[in-house]
Design a protein around this motif. Structure first.
Motif, mmCIF file in Angstrom:
data_model
loop_
_atom_site.group_PDB
_atom_site.id
_atom_site.type_symbol
_atom_site.label_atom_id
_atom_site.label_comp_id
_atom_site.label_asym_id
_atom_site.label_seq_id
_atom_site.Cartn_x
_atom_site.Cartn_y
_atom_site.Cartn_z
ATOM 1 N N TYR A 123 -52.242 -66.231 39.177
ATOM 2 C CA TYR A 123 -51.860 -67.118 40.266
ATOM 3 C C TYR A 123 -50.800 -68.113 39.817
ATOM 4 O O TYR A 123 -50.901 -68.714 38.752
ATOM 5 N N GLU A 124 -49.757 -68.264 40.644
ATOM 6 C CA GLU A 124 -48.734 -69.275 40.413
ATOM 7 C C GLU A 124 -48.581 -70.084 41.689
ATOM 8 O O GLU A 124 -48.189 -69.540 42.717
ATOM 9 N N PRO A 125 -48.901 -71.367 41.635
ATOM 10 C CA PRO A 125 -48.788 -72.173 42.855
ATOM 11 C C PRO A 125 -47.329 -72.318 43.282
ATOM 12 O O PRO A 125 -46.434 -72.351 42.452
ATOM 13 N N ARG A 126 -47.103 -72.408 44.563
ATOM 14 C CA ARG A 126 -45.748 -72.575 45.097
ATOM 15 C C ARG A 126 -45.338 -74.044 45.124
ATOM 16 O O ARG A 126 -44.187 -74.367 45.290
ATOM 17 N N ARG A 127 -46.282 -74.924 45.016
ATOM 18 C CA ARG A 127 -46.004 -76.364 45.011
ATOM 19 C C ARG A 127 -47.093 -77.032 44.178
ATOM 20 O O ARG A 127 -48.064 -76.413 43.781
ATOM 21 N N ASP A 128 -46.917 -78.329 43.937
ATOM 22 C CA ASP A 128 -47.942 -79.062 43.183
ATOM 23 C C ASP A 128 -49.243 -79.046 43.965
ATOM 24 O O ASP A 128 -49.263 -79.291 45.168
ATOM 25 N N GLU A 141 -49.742 -71.819 31.378
ATOM 26 C CA GLU A 141 -51.117 -72.318 31.407
ATOM 27 C C GLU A 141 -51.888 -71.686 32.559
ATOM 28 O O GLU A 141 -51.331 -71.484 33.632
ATOM 29 N N PRO A 142 -53.167 -71.366 32.355
ATOM 30 C CA PRO A 142 -53.969 -70.819 33.452
ATOM 31 C C PRO A 142 -54.002 -71.788 34.632
ATOM 32 O O PRO A 142 -54.131 -72.995 34.453
ATOM 33 N N GLU A 143 -53.875 -71.244 35.831
ATOM 34 C CA GLU A 143 -53.874 -72.045 37.066
ATOM 35 C C GLU A 143 -55.193 -71.834 37.799
ATOM 36 O O GLU A 143 -55.540 -70.710 38.120
ATOM 37 N N MET A 144 -55.894 -72.907 38.099
ATOM 38 C CA MET A 144 -57.227 -72.829 38.687
ATOM 39 C C MET A 144 -57.226 -72.799 40.220
ATOM 40 O O MET A 144 -58.279 -72.719 40.835
#
Length: 189
Positions: A128-133, A173-176
């Motif tokens: 998973y990669e977030p598109r925004r903060d 870094e792993p994204e939660m």
């Protein structure tokens, strides 16, 4: 111009002009065209030399990066000299930006014993990669997921430290962000 009588300079200029007129090329009818071609050749040679230097610099940096990656993989047991180890062959079958962290988690047994929904939730942090903060997720499905994620983050930190030490870009870094949602989805909710 220098001050003085200038007779020495005048004599030198006259001598050079006479030598120029006496040169065999001076009488050539195509002299100006030849000079333009000679200038063009010199300019192209400079451009070619510049491009060669740039290519050698990039090729050298690519080679250095490759050598650093090989040192990392050898240090972690994925390479032995020029041969891949069984762990290296497993790593070669993982297609992800976080492939080394995933392989390390598999080798360490960080995800062993997880139920399918728990495994999906934990593995989502590698993909998973977030598109925004986004705000850090404070809700975890259960203790098994929490422990697996803690182990995953520790493994990531060790890999990132080794990469940084060798001058490589550290792994992401792993994204939660999807842990809770993916856990619920995998359970059919």
């Amino acid at each position: 111009r220098r001050r003085g009588n200038g007779s020495d300079e005048d004599e030198e200029v006259l001598r050079l002009r006479a030598a120029l007129r006496a040169h065999p090329c001076h009488g050539c009818a195509d002299r100006e065209a030849h000079m333009r071609w000679a200038e063009r050749r010199a300019r192209l040679q400079r451009d070619t030399d510049d491009l060669r230097r740039r290519i050698e610099g990039r090729t050298g940096s690519l080679g250095r990066r490759f050598d650093r990656i090989c040192r990392l993989l050898e240090h972690r047991g994925y390479l032995s000299g020029d041969e891949t180890t069984p762990a290296g062959r497993q790593l070669a079958r993982i297609w992800s930006e976080s492939d080394l962290v995933i392989a390390e988690c598999l080798r360490a047994g960080a995800w062993d014993g997880l139920a399918p929904a728990e495994l999906a939730a934990v593995v989502s942090t590698m993909l998973y990669e977030p598109r925004r903060d986004e705000h850090l997720v404070d809700r975890m499905p259960n203790d098994a997921v929490r422990e697996a994620l803690a182990t995953t983050v520790r493994i990531w930190a060790r890999v990132a430290d080794d990469e940084d030490e060798l001058g490589l870009t550290p792994s992401r870094e792993p994204e939660m962000g999807l842990v809770w949602a993916l856990y619920r989805w995998a359970r059919g909710e």
